[in-house]
Design an enzyme around this catalytic site. Sequence first.
Site, short mmCIF file in Angstrom:
data_model
loop_
_atom_site.label_atom_id
_atom_site.label_comp_id
_atom_site.label_asym_id
_atom_site.label_seq_id
_atom_site.Cartn_x
_atom_site.Cartn_y
_atom_site.Cartn_z
N HIS A 84 32.09 -13.86 -9.91
CA HIS A 84 33.32 -13.74 -10.25
C HIS A 84 33.37 -11.67 -9.59
CE1 HIS A 84 36.08 -12.90 -13.53
NE2 HIS A 84 35.87 -11.20 -13.64
N GLU A 85 32.64 -11.19 -10.39
CA GLU A 85 32.81 -9.79 -8.94
C GLU A 85 33.33 -9.39 -8.00
OE1 GLU A 85 33.10 -7.67 -11.46
OE2 GLU A 85 32.45 -8.88 -13.44
N HIS A 108 36.61 -10.84 -6.99
CA HIS A 108 37.91 -9.36 -7.77
C HIS A 108 37.96 -8.80 -6.47
CE1 HIS A 108 38.80 -10.03 -11.70
NE2 HIS A 108 37.68 -9.57 -12.82
N GLU A 143 41.87 -12.16 -13.47
CA GLU A 143 40.60 -12.85 -13.64
C GLU A 143 39.93 -13.83 -13.60
OE1 GLU A 143 37.74 -11.00 -15.27
OE2 GLU A 143 39.32 -8.50 -15.00
N ASP A 183 37.02 -16.24 -11.35
CA ASP A 183 36.38 -17.33 -11.65
C ASP A 183 36.42 -18.14 -10.87
OD1 ASP A 183 35.68 -15.53 -14.12
OD2 ASP A 183 36.71 -16.96 -15.84
ZN ZN Z 1 36.53 -9.80 -14.26
#
Ligand code: ZN
Length: 643
Positions: free
Chosen positions: A480-481, A484, A541, A545
């Site tokens: 997830h990071e 980003h 976000e 995901d």
């Molecule tokens: Zn996030």
Amino acid sequence: MDLSVKPGDDFYTYANGAWLRTNPVPAKETRWGSFNQLRDFNINAVKTILNESANNKNAAAGSVEKRVGDFYASAMDSAAIEKLGYTPIKADLARVGSVKDVNAILNEVATLRTTGTGSPMFGFYVGQDRKNVNNMVPQLSQGGTTLPDRDYYLKDDARSTKIQQAYKTYITTLFTLTGVPEATAKKNAETIFNLEKKLAAAQMSRVEMRDPYKTYNKFSVADFSKTTPNMDWKSLMAKMKVTGQDTILVSAPKFFTELNGLLTSTPVADWQTYLQWNVLKSAAPYLSSDFVNANFAYSQVLSGQKVQTPRWQRMSSLTDGTIGELLGQLYVAKHFKPEAKARMDEMIANLIKAYEIRIKGLDWMSAETKEKALAKLHAFRPKVGYPNKWETYQGLAISRNAFFENVRNSGEWGYNKMVSQLGKPVDRERWGMTPPTVNAYYSPVMNEIVFPAGILQFPFFDPNADDAVNYGGIGAVIGHEISHGFDDSGSQYDKDGTLRNWWTAEDLAKFKEKAKALQEQYDAYTVLDTIHVNGKLTLGENIGDLGGLNAAYEAFKMTKQGKSKKKIDGFTPDQRFFLSWAQVWRGNTLPETTAQLIVTDPHSPGEYRTIGAPVNMDAWYKAFNVKPGDKLYKKPEDRNKIW
Ligand SMILES: [Zn+2]
């Protein structure tokens, strides 16, 4: 779990049903899920450390333990705090209440900031210039309001009106607690609300603020002053301890031109009241219990929380929030294991490898853009556990007998530390979260992914659990990071963290089209009566995901367990991977808090994070035998695939 539910109909309840039924939100909380349970565990661990430090009579003067212990002891000395009432802010209230003209108002705006007393009117910070990331520059943003979002001032539905009323009551109460007659206090509440409403109307929406180009407006200090004739930024900056800076970055120029008009169209007496309110609201949580209780009564209407969080918990969080890298040293010595770091380093390397494979395999991206994306991926810097170099808080005075001064001093110290970065090289060892934090982040300007010690525990991470559990948990958090860096906002920054386009026009158009389809998927999720997820606000976000879970799955398939079919507790490795993901996001939330988060939180609610990514993954359909006719079924050609 709730095995009576078909995973293809309601995967969230299938994976979490029994837990959700048996874990209502505790009275002192607003939501309760995996994150909150781990936060609760950590805050209790922190409490033990703080009590030991506060009670250690042998801690050497100036030592980490002594400073942490003194801060916490002062914070827990409620008898002394009670006795003081609002004495600590009497002088500030009198001073800001006697400003005579616009110049004096602006002087106070600067003074309140530099002394850690408040941050009225607008936002200010020092950070990297995102088009020249080796430079630290002064940055101005919209601000000056109190309610969680501009919408709360501008809307007039029943929910908003109730909150506006509670806010006015809160203002009235705090003023009366300082001896102001009730009728005047009520009038003050109207004055403040109306002034803040004007500031709110001048603010950009959260969705607009997500555009890094729109919010990048570089001015020379002189030119910016011309757009706001009532505010001379050269002298104002000097009063804010910013010197030697010719340029300034402004995220919302229109806000400042509106503020400029308000400065003279609003009577000086109203500004006095506004400044007093800023002193009051910043101090309320640190004054005697009548102030603290009024603050809680107001926050209750916003959040629905039933019972106030106990003092030890609030003060433990405050200690973490003010001197977190002193407390953090004690925390990691006790609760962070080197083996955990080694395992994390290995998982991060595997996730990067998986991401590389996925980028290379994208069917919609040109070789040219892929090369840039891979260069960015390989330039990611991971940080795990805690900083290499601890912040020492040198010069910050902490007294065992002066709680309010400790809070003020740390605010002032933090401000000075921030402006001291101007003109210096960027400190790349700095952390934006403290070690006990149960969270992680990506910084686009640093191009770094950061995982504090606090999140490296069950249920996200367990060195003794099987790979499916770890890859579905912390693996997906790592993915997830990383994602980003490639979401609708992060993808606009290059490998050095510079805001600079690295996409071909054609690839960018395809990416935007894919992002739009994902936005529409989340827009359709209804949360509470008429409230639905804001697909635009949560897009970054949700891309995180989707990309993250796919990469984590890819990395999981490289492990021995990922390649096997061996069941544990009756579940296949792939099922365990998706169940782990689902259990990370389980949680109950009070309806008032849900309503607030939909407006302010760029993350989708846990229920939709649970299903939002898997319904786009062929592997999930296979793992749980999800078929046409099942409620969550999406046709293969409708499944969103980005990274
Ligand atoms: Zn996030």
